[in-house]
Design an enzyme around this catalytic site. Structure first.
Site, PDB file in Angstrom:
ATOM      1  N   SER A 195      -2.297  12.026   3.358  1.00  0.00           N
ATOM      2  CA  SER A 195      -1.070  11.941   4.136  1.00  0.00           C
ATOM      3  C   SER A 195      -1.153  12.897   5.329  1.00  0.00           C
ATOM      4  O   SER A 195      -2.087  12.792   6.128  1.00  0.00           O
ATOM      5  CB  SER A 195       0.132  12.224   3.227  1.00  0.00           C
ATOM      6  OG  SER A 195       1.325  11.799   3.832  1.00  0.00           O
ATOM      7  N   ASP A 230       0.704   0.664   2.268  1.00  0.00           N
ATOM      8  CA  ASP A 230       1.203   2.045   2.306  1.00  0.00           C
ATOM      9  C   ASP A 230       2.536   2.093   3.051  1.00  0.00           C
ATOM     10  O   ASP A 230       2.626   1.695   4.204  1.00  0.00           O
ATOM     11  CB  ASP A 230       0.175   2.945   3.000  1.00  0.00           C
ATOM     12  CG  ASP A 230       0.433   4.420   2.759  1.00  0.00           C
ATOM     13  OD1 ASP A 230       1.605   4.837   2.881  1.00  0.00           O
ATOM     14  OD2 ASP A 230      -0.519   5.144   2.436  1.00  0.00           O
ATOM     15  N   HIS A 242       1.369   4.804  -1.598  1.00  0.00           N
ATOM     16  CA  HIS A 242       0.963   5.790  -0.604  1.00  0.00           C
ATOM     17  C   HIS A 242      -0.345   6.433  -1.047  1.00  0.00           C
ATOM     18  O   HIS A 242      -0.381   7.277  -1.941  1.00  0.00           O
ATOM     19  CB  HIS A 242       2.065   6.841  -0.476  1.00  0.00           C
ATOM     20  CG  HIS A 242       1.865   7.830   0.621  1.00  0.00           C
ATOM     21  ND1 HIS A 242       1.352   7.485   1.854  1.00  0.00           N
ATOM     22  CD2 HIS A 242       2.126   9.170   0.684  1.00  0.00           C
ATOM     23  CE1 HIS A 242       1.304   8.560   2.626  1.00  0.00           C
ATOM     24  NE2 HIS A 242       1.763   9.596   1.936  1.00  0.00           N
TER      25      HIS A 242
END
Length: 513
Positions: free
Chosen positions: A233, A452, A482
């Site tokens: 991320s 995602d 994710h």
């Protein structure tokens, strides 16, 4: 207010484990891998004073805290000293908390550094719970993570009290009237002033570039000539910035759940609106609903909540529209959490907001006693120092129709979030978009997931393009949630493992379905 792509799904969906670090030496600081630390590497960061470059880390058992016990196993903690201001590396220093488990095999590669996203996620807390996911890597790597500057045990900041956070639940995050707009912007400005009071001089030295320089000092002190790194991320943006600053030190680097480095503030809002709507559509289809009709049903619920919050089983608390948004977002981070969204939405339609409130509390790190974690505080301090853009109300209103066309459920919320996030922030931002070009760096594996929600797949392609020719290598997974590694794809896991363990770079554009 909580920015949605805050950290990887693993930390967003699970209770955070907290482990403090202790200084001092210990006879129990070794795992089953290398017998002793090799000492600093031969490749020292330029301009770092000898006292910092030659420091030795004193690994000792991690200490438990009031919130969680110390981690089991051979995890050890230490403190690294780094310059507070990297433009004056010989000046004041800051302490950074590290955690490590030594490699378990007899053919180690070195350290593998992890950043779990945010910005603001605690690597010291997260690393032990992630170890099972990366157990195949542990044989050849020391698993290492840390709390970046301004986060948790590394002089983390708390900008607002628990009571003030609860009080702010009544602030409408999609204001409809001038009075609601004033209240929303006042709350945003108050948060920034609280951060300035809590962090002092540190507030000007917690940028992503500052942390990337900390990583290079960490690499050197850990004894590695090259940085081997796994970023998730926001950790992908951090990895890209590191590669730009230190291309000659890039080793085996994996970027998973990739932030689009070419997007500005409103570009990120649009990206996320598209990603979360895409994930919501996939969820609705999985339940047999038409995505358009299902989205309209949810927007109708949210409009009712804007006018009249729902009662909950939590004393003195109601489910507001903003909390409902957050509660809907959390299960979209992981396909395995979709049933909890179904149950929560059904309960809300029947007049009970308790389940959506519990999901929102999980995202906002609120425990049953009413105590909040500090991830959002650190995230805001870091991201507002990085980002120089401060969208006005007028600019936001102009863009709202476009965002709402991209996502009728999330568009307005994300647009207003961009306007309020750094409103009247006491410190100027540094750039419009991060610089991640890394000519001459070794190949970097960029992993994108087509489903995602928080960092949409398009960001992986753009990151690879910006890293540069022969550097960014894209691996695509046609999945949900994710992040891709450890999410159920043998193809993804084996490809990443082969790269990290053997140095095998896959063909650019490889697809795992």
């Amino acid at each position: 207010m909580a920015r949605l792509a805050r950290w990887t799904a693993l930390t967003a969906a699970a209770a955070l484990l907290t482990a403090g670090c202790s200084g001092g030496s210990s006879d129990e600081d070794r795992g089953e891998g290398r017998d002793s630390d090799a000492g600093p590497s031969a490749v020292a960061p330029p301009g770092v004073p000898k006292a910092l470059a030659s420091q030795t880390l004193d690994w000792a058992r991690c200490e438990g805290t009031d919130e969680a016990p110390a981690p089991d196993g051979d995890w050890r903690c230490a403190t690294l000293r780094a310059p507070l201001d990297w433009s004056d590396p010989g000046g004041e220093t800051i302490d950074l908390a590290l955690i490590r488990s030594r490699s378990t095999g007899d053919d180690p590669v070195g350290s593998l550094l992890f950043n779990f996203g945010g910005p603001g996620a605690s690597g010291v807390s997260m690393m032990p719970s992630y170890a099972d996911t990366v157990s195949s890597l542990h044989e050849r790597y020391d698993l290492v993570s840390w709390d970046p500057r301004g986060v948790a045990a590394s002089e983390g900041v708390r900008c607002r009290s628990d009571e003030s956070i609860d009080a702010a639940e009544s602030v409408d995050s999609t204001p409809d009237t001038p009075a609601e707009e004033r209240a929303y912007l006042k709350d945003a400005a108050d948060f920034g002033r609280g951060c300035e009071k809590a962090s002092g001089a540190l507030m000007r030295h917690v940028s992503t570039a500052d942390t990337a320089r900390d990583m290079d000092l960490m690499r050197h002190v850990l004894g590695d000539d090259e940085l081997h790194y796994f970023g998730i991320s926001y950790g992908t943006e951090l990895g890209g910035v590191y590669a730009h600053l230190f291309p000659e030190h890039v080793g085996r680097v994996v970027l998973d759940a990739v932030v689009d480095p070419s997007a500005d503030t409103m570009g990120h809002a649009e990206n996320q609106a598209r990603g979360f709507q895409r994930a919501l559509d996939d969820y609705l289809e999985s339940t047999g609903q038409d995505p358009g009709q299902g989205s309209r049903k949810i927007t109708d619920l949210l409009e009712r909540l804007d006018a009249e919050p729902l009662p909950t089983s939590s004393p003195g608390r109601e489910l507001t529209q903003t909390l409902a948004f957050t509660g809907i977002v959390l299960p979209l981070y992981s396909e395995g959490s979709w049933p909890s969204l179904t149950s929560a939405l059904e309960a809300a339609e029947e007049g009970d907001g308790s389940e959506l409130l519990a999901l929102a509390d999980g995202y906002n790190e609120r425990d049953p006693s009413g105590h909040y974690g500090t991830t959002t505080h650190s995230q805001r301090v870091i991201s507002c120092l990085d980002d120089k853009q401060r969208p006005t109300v007028q600019e936001t209103k102009k863009l709202l129709p476009r965002l709402e066309s991209v996502s009728p459920v999330f568009g307005a919320f994300l647009g207003w979030d961009a306007a309020g996030w750094c409103h009247d922030w006491p410190v100027a931002g540094r750039h419009e978009t991060p610089e991640v070009s890394a000519p001459g760096a070794a190949p970097i594996l960029v992993v994108g997931n087509t489903g995602d929600p928080a960092t949409p797949y398009e960001g992986a392609r753009r990151m690879a393009d910006e890293l540069g020719k022969d550097v960014g290598t894209v691996l695509t997974w046609k999945g949900e949630g994710h992040g891709a590694y450890g999410s159920g794809s043998d193809c993804v896991d084996s490809t990443v493992d082969a790269y990290l363990l053997k140095g095998t770079v896959p063909k650019n554009g490889k697809v795992c379905s």
